[in-house]
Design an enzyme around this catalytic site. Structure first.
Site, PDB file in Angstrom:
ATOM      1  CE  LYS A 109      -4.266  -1.655  -0.004  1.00 26.35           C
ATOM      2  NZ  LYS A 109      -5.168  -1.594  -0.962  1.00 26.35           N
ATOM      3  CE  LYS A 217     -10.949  -5.053  -3.545  1.00 26.07           C
ATOM      4  NZ  LYS A 217     -10.044  -4.339  -4.484  1.00 26.07           N
TER       5      LYS A 217
END
Length: 333
Positions: A109, A217
């Site tokens: 991240k 997703k």
């Protein structure tokens, strides 16, 4: 899914859990989820609290697909997965990686609010130092502007990135970053995430030539079957990922990865390692860098242990009622 079950059936099988995180992720220290039991098994409804009811609607459709229809046929029995390193300090990276075991790739991240590109560079460098042979991809969650993205990715390219996920907001921004990196000769592929799952038209990013691959997703796209269709229509390589889910939600991601005809990248389905609890004694965590394609038995004892406080449970039930009404209205149109 057609013929949505009645709200009473959903409420009868709904359980709300709040599971502590091992490290802060997306600013949260507890992950809440509403689990629904249906005739085909369990489904997970866990859009983040800040999502509108409209954004949450496909998440409920996905949960209902899992609980009432089940999943399409799998074409593979094992799913390679990446580890995930949140925007932690460099001295925490090794401890985070240790929880994932031997994985073929790591997602790092970056672009966290309040942090600088120098911190991102140091975090990625530490991952590369610890795992010299692993694939590394970075995820900015649209946190950079175009100039910052281009400059930072030019520097990060020295770590040998597989790709950069959603470096900036919007399809136009992605195209601008991708075009400039190509002009500079920087070999970093651009992956679209939010520009697929949060767009009213998830195929626009492919038509606009704004990305080299897409991150998929199942929940925000309305379930496994719908996500498989989108991948086929987009014509771009796909990486299957998850939100921060319990094993019930991870099972949906595994079902999607198992149903795709091609799976060129390790999937972002190892996020359960970031949580300090689960709803099953047989958690879907990586073994040797992969997840087995299997169902998970939900534990009544763990549902009780991690039950959300009454006020949070009611918040989720109210949300379920509102979002279910949206699905019913959409079906009737």
């Amino acid at each position: 899914m057609p013929n949505n079950p009645d709200l009473s059936a959903l409420l009868a099988g709904a359980r709300v859990v709040s599971i502590p995180m091992r490290v802060k992720f997306r600013g949260i220290l507890h992950r809440e989820a509403l689990l629904i039991e249906g005739p085909a098994g369990w489904g997970e409804f866990s859009p983040f609290p800040e999502y509108s009811d409209a954004e949450a609607s496909p998440w409920l459709a996905s949960a209902l697909e899992a609980a009432w229809q089940g999943y399409p046929e799998a074409v593979r029995k094992s799913i390679p997965v990446n580890g995930t390193v949140p925007a932690v300090a460099v001295d925490q990276v090794e401890g985070v990686l240790a929880r994932f075991g031997n994985v073929p790739a790591v997602k790092v991240k970056v672009a966290e609010a309040g942090q600088s590109p120098l911190q991102d560079l140091a975090r990625v460098a530490e991952v590369r130092r610890l795992l010299p042979d692993a694939g590394i991809r970075v995820d900015a969650n649209a946190g950079w502007d175009v100039p910052t993205a281009v400059d930072t990715l030019t520097l990060l390219a020295e770590a040998g990135l597989e790709y950069a996920e959603q470096p900036v907001a919007g399809i136009d921004g992605l195209r601008a970053v991708r075009t400039e990196l190509r002009r500079r000769g920087v070999p970093v592929l651009i992956a679209a995430d939010e520009s697929v799952r949060k767009e009213s038209d998830p195929l626009k990013v492919a038509r606009e030539d704004a990305a080299d691959l897409i991150v998929i997703k199942a929940a925000p796209l309305g379930g496994v079957r719908r996500a498989v269709e989108i991948v086929a229509q987009a014509g771009l390589p796909a990486v299957v990922s998850s939100a921060i889910d319990t094993s019930v939600g991870i099972r949906t991601g595994v079902a999607l990865a198992a149903a795709l005809p091609e799976l060129p990248y390790a999937c972002g389905l190892g996020t359960l390692s970031l949580m300090a609890g689960d709803v099953t004694e047989e958690s879907l965590v990586p073994d040797g860098g992969a997840l087995a394609v299997r169902n998970v038995p939900v534990s009544e004892e763990l549902l009780e242990r991690f039950a959300a406080p009454p006020e949070r449970r009611q918040w989720w039930l109210d949300r379920l009622e509102r979002v279910h009404a949206q699905l019913v209205t959409a079906e009737q149109r």
